[in-house]
Design an enzyme around this catalytic site. Sequence first.
Site, mmCIF file in Angstrom:
data_model
loop_
_atom_site.group_PDB
_atom_site.id
_atom_site.type_symbol
_atom_site.label_atom_id
_atom_site.label_comp_id
_atom_site.label_asym_id
_atom_site.label_seq_id
_atom_site.Cartn_x
_atom_site.Cartn_y
_atom_site.Cartn_z
ATOM 1 N N ARG B 280 48.029 32.573 45.653
ATOM 2 C CA ARG B 280 46.916 31.881 45.005
ATOM 3 C C ARG B 280 46.896 32.289 43.537
ATOM 4 N NH1 ARG B 280 41.676 34.416 46.546
ATOM 5 N NH2 ARG B 280 41.757 35.230 44.432
ATOM 6 N N HIS B 284 39.701 32.744 43.496
ATOM 7 C CA HIS B 284 39.286 32.189 44.783
ATOM 8 C C HIS B 284 38.458 30.918 44.542
ATOM 9 C CE1 HIS B 284 37.402 31.621 48.642
ATOM 10 N NE2 HIS B 284 36.214 31.786 48.086
ATOM 11 N N TYR B 293 40.430 42.691 40.678
ATOM 12 C CA TYR B 293 41.129 43.238 41.850
ATOM 13 C C TYR B 293 42.645 43.046 41.848
ATOM 14 C CZ TYR B 293 40.265 38.382 43.387
ATOM 15 O OH TYR B 293 40.194 37.016 43.462
#
Lengths: 325, 392
Positions: B280, B284, B293
């Site tokens: 990805r 998100h 992160y």
Amino acid sequence: MAQMNMLQAINQALSSEMEADKKMMVFGEDVGHFGGVFRATSGLQEKFGRERCFNTPLTEQGIAGFANGLASNGMTAVAEIQFADYIFPAIDQIVNESAKFRYRSGNEFNVGGLTFRTPYGGGIAGGHYHSQSPEAYFTQTPGLKVVVPRNPEQAKGLLIASIRDKNPVIFFEPKRLYRASVGEVPEGDHVIELGKAEVIKQGTDITLLGWGAQMEILENAAEMAAKKGISCEIIDLRTLSPWDVDTVAASVKKTGRLLINHEAPLTGGFAGEIAATIQEECFLYLESPIARVCGLDTPYPLIHEKEYMPDALKTFEAIKASVKF
Amino acid sequence: MSNATTNAETVHRVSFLDKDSLAIPILKILQADGTAYEEAVLPVIDEALAAKIHDTCVFTRVLDERMLGAQRQGRISFYMTCTGEEASIIGSTAALDDGDVILAQYREHAAIRYRGFTTEQFMNQMFSNEKDFGKGRQMPIHYGSEALNYQTISSPLATQIPQATGVAYSLKMQGKRNVAICYFGEGAASEGDFHAGLNMAAVLNSPVIFFCRNNGYAISTPTDEQFKGNGIASRGVGYGMHTIRVDGNDMLAVLAATQQARAYALDNNAPVLIEAMTYRLGAHSSSDDPSGYRSKDEEAKWQQHDPVKRFKLWMINKGWMNEQRDADLYVKYREEVLSELKVAEKIPTPHIDNIIEDVYDTPTPILKKQLADLKNHVKKYPESYPKSAGRV
């Protein structure tokens, strides 16, 4: 008319609907060859084949999700949850999916052809995991219909109506009546409209309202009250969601009093919803506070089942208190 | 009844299996430079199919870029991109028949685009205007279209997985030569629905393709905190299912695997699991910031595996595309998205009556009463309900 018990009536309803609707399928845990733990689906697999009446793996979440998928693609799905106590693993699929399919998609898709059948309620020495009455959880969910029959004739008529209804329906079957309740059931097509309560006994002093197996309790309590000169009107709500406010309000305006009886715990129970609405609709007609005779706010106990139950004696006491208020 | 245990050989010394016992290989067909591996067997593909795939890739890139920008400007409330995962989604959708039913998670707008969802329809959904098929009831990106056999997205994760099993069973019972395909991420594979859905599909013989986009992250949770064992594919084998793992950034590998999965599902009335190993590249959602992160270096590494670029190079090598035509397509879609966006944001919101519609097939008496009360209230305080006040 034929004499039969509630299981036979349910079986006949399922069988005749499967006969009429080739897109209908019946499935759940052990419902295939075995016919379900209570035998409600006996003989259906033999009659309609393993592809239309079948066992599923032990997953209520899966059964409900699978049922949503079937119904969303044009099939008539009748899923059995073996005991209402075990409907909770499926609650996300029922509350977030079945109930909202039509709304969230703007009616691009719906699961109208879906019915969940599930045995509920106590009185069979089942303890708390085979006795619960979780109907109130589902009445809080827009998009679902919630239906409870009180005897074999009602079970057949209401189940056929539920299967044909264009909305997902949860059909709670009072399991202690499965074999105990025997009566005349019309042959052939027998449909009882959903969303309508039934006045099953006329009276003048107080309205007694309930559903399912509790109707028998209300009738017994009414007989005890009659001996004391109190005339009870008895109403079977039959459909809890959407419920028939008009019939109940008309009765309360006549009698001036209302008692609601259900087996589920008192707090957050559906009786609270009814009491609030009727208080609004009938405030100036009420001659005493609306009474609720319900289960205790405890899990359903095994050994103290009799004490826990909102039985005829407790109901009789509440009737007297209401009339004397 | 026979089962796996009865067929098993016996041993007489304790010996455990572990996560490496089930090492599942990755199918790769395209190399980074756009040429196929020498021994690779190509999927069924001609110039027209390749062009449609490429067109969908370009549209999706443009839509993602523009709509993320529109979200940043406050014009829409929420957005999700599929950047980096285009090959997984478009390669698999391109293997399907239009009658196959798609049940997506939320990141598969390229699939509904491939089926023909128009730019206008995208915009109407994202702006919740009165032309939105979903009637303005769900957040942006919750597309759905009955005409395109694309079931409306539902926010709760993984609920579409057992549903896909039911849809596939219904297709079989209706005698259709069609499958259901179910998209989900590796994070969703942790939900109970995944296990329920796969098990039921295998046992009940449903022709469904479970398509897992293993894209490295479930919001901020990396795969090593999401599952143990050999990816999601090993679960498919555990459920007794035909299973394959593909390079999810390789359009031809995804296409080849899905074409064969579809044929297998139909011929055998059985489910198939495809695990696409991808990444990805974007956040998100528009509410997420991946810099909290993961490192820029990690993202840069994956930029090298850009699936859209790799497929374009393959088409150029075939003589089916050139850089100019590719660039022109981006320009065309940037203009189209922007102009449709401007139209859609001016279309009125759905009428207030819509609030009680579709709860049931027809509104109940209680709902009608609630609507009447609501409209009286809005009439009394019109300035407080500007979206509805003009039309009560």
